[in-house]
Structures are given as structure tokens and as C-alpha cells.
Design a protein around this motif. Structure first.
Motif, mmCIF file in Angstrom:
data_model
loop_
_atom_site.group_PDB
_atom_site.id
_atom_site.type_symbol
_atom_site.label_atom_id
_atom_site.label_comp_id
_atom_site.label_asym_id
_atom_site.label_seq_id
_atom_site.Cartn_x
_atom_site.Cartn_y
_atom_site.Cartn_z
ATOM 1 N N TYR A 128 -78.783 4.033 -22.543
ATOM 2 C CA TYR A 128 -78.273 3.019 -21.619
ATOM 3 C C TYR A 128 -77.874 3.655 -20.284
ATOM 4 C CZ TYR A 128 -77.889 0.483 -26.008
ATOM 5 O OH TYR A 128 -78.158 -0.079 -27.226
ATOM 6 N N LEU A 134 -74.140 3.224 -19.153
ATOM 7 C CA LEU A 134 -73.205 4.214 -19.696
ATOM 8 C C LEU A 134 -73.305 5.526 -18.939
ATOM 9 C CD1 LEU A 134 -73.428 3.686 -23.562
ATOM 10 C CD2 LEU A 134 -71.563 3.093 -22.039
ATOM 11 N N MET A 185 -72.976 1.795 -28.748
ATOM 12 C CA MET A 185 -71.598 2.274 -28.765
ATOM 13 C C MET A 185 -70.717 1.250 -29.463
ATOM 14 S SD MET A 185 -71.323 5.249 -26.951
ATOM 15 C CE MET A 185 -69.591 5.301 -26.758
ATOM 16 N N LEU A 244 -65.892 7.257 -24.051
ATOM 17 C CA LEU A 244 -66.417 7.852 -22.816
ATOM 18 C C LEU A 244 -65.369 8.729 -22.138
ATOM 19 C CD1 LEU A 244 -68.531 4.964 -21.276
ATOM 20 C CD2 LEU A 244 -69.335 6.986 -22.480
ATOM 21 N N SER A 286 -65.803 1.914 -26.696
ATOM 22 C CA SER A 286 -66.683 2.767 -25.905
ATOM 23 C C SER A 286 -65.965 3.387 -24.704
ATOM 24 C CB SER A 286 -67.908 1.985 -25.437
ATOM 25 O OG SER A 286 -67.515 0.921 -24.597
ATOM 26 N N ASP A 287 -65.042 2.654 -24.077
ATOM 27 C CA ASP A 287 -64.307 3.224 -22.939
ATOM 28 C C ASP A 287 -63.472 4.428 -23.383
ATOM 29 O OD1 ASP A 287 -65.306 1.403 -21.136
ATOM 30 O OD2 ASP A 287 -63.621 0.012 -21.350
ATOM 31 N N GLU A 292 -71.474 5.120 -15.753
ATOM 32 C CA GLU A 292 -70.026 5.123 -15.979
ATOM 33 C C GLU A 292 -69.495 6.533 -16.248
ATOM 34 O OE1 GLU A 292 -66.741 2.710 -18.648
ATOM 35 O OE2 GLU A 292 -68.843 2.099 -18.709
ATOM 36 N N ILE A 309 -75.740 7.542 -24.125
ATOM 37 C CA ILE A 309 -75.900 7.725 -22.678
ATOM 38 C C ILE A 309 -77.382 7.779 -22.324
ATOM 39 C CG2 ILE A 309 -75.560 9.389 -20.805
ATOM 40 C CD1 ILE A 309 -72.836 10.004 -22.004
#
Length: 120
Positions: free
Chosen positions: A32, A35, A1, A9, A5-6, A38, A29
Motif C-alpha cells: 500500500y 502506508l 494492517m 507504524l 495500524s497507526d 505515511e 508498506i
């Protein structure tokens, strides 16, 4: 990512990504687990927020708050008017003075007025 990335997401959870960006996030996703965890937490948070705001307080709550403010302002105005009115009444009739000298002067003036009015 990427370093965003936040943001990616959150956009994925909200369904705001294009199909190409969505595929890229899904691949990340799958690679990892952190991720994936999250994204799961973000989905849970989103559903909790939707549940919490399913029935938001509407216009009626605003009207009640506004009406209570109006009553408070009316009460403060009435009380202030009563206090100011009483103070001016006390000063006219002489039952409230800051010093004894003021009270004595007022009594002398009243006596002089009574004598003047009785003689005419």
C-alpha cells in the motif's frame, strides 16, 4: 494492517517492533502506497523533532527563571512593607484619616496630650 495500524507504524518508525512485526509492517508498506507515504511523513516528523530538541534549554534557563521570580517576590515584599509602614506612620502622625471627624478627634487628643505633658 490491523486496526492499530497507526500504533504499529509509529512503533516501526521508532524501531520498537520485534522482527516478526517489522516484517509484517514492511510487507504492508510494500503493498500500500498510502502506508509508505505515511511512514515517510512519520520519519520526517521524527527527524524534525530530533533536530528541534538537539540543544534543549538546560538547567541555566531554569536558574534564570527562578532567580527572576525571587527578585520579583523580593520587590513585591519591599513595596508592600513600605506601603504598610507608611500607612501606620500616617495614622500615628495624623496626616491621613478616612473622615474629617477622625482628624478632628485626633487633633483634640494631641492637644490634650500636649497640655498634659506640659503641665507635668
Amino acid at each position: 494492517m490491523t486496526r492499530n495500524s497507526d500504533i504499529d507504524l509509529n512503533a516501526y518508525v521508532d524501531g520498537e517492533l520485534t522482527s516478526q512485526e517489522r516484517v509484517r509492517v514492511l510487507e504492508a508498506i510494500q503493498q500500500y502506497r498510502a502506508l509508505a507515504r505515511e511512514v515517510c511523513e512519520l520519519n520526517n516528523l521524527k527527524s524534525q523533532l530530533q533536530l528541534a530538541y538537539a540543544n534543549p534549554p538546560g538547567i541555566a534557563a531554569c536558574k534564570v527563571a527562578r532567580a527572576s521570580r525571587h527578585w520579583l517576590m523580593l520587590a513585591v515584599g519591599l513595596l508592600g512593607g513600605w506601603l504598610v509602614g507608611n500607612e501606620s506612620q500616617r495614622r500615628r502622625t495624623g496626616w491621613w484619616y478616612s473622615t474629617r471627624r477622625d482628624a478632628a478627634r485626633h487633633r483634640l487628643r494631641l492637644t490634650a496630650r500636649r497640655r498634659a505633658s506640659s503641665s507635668t
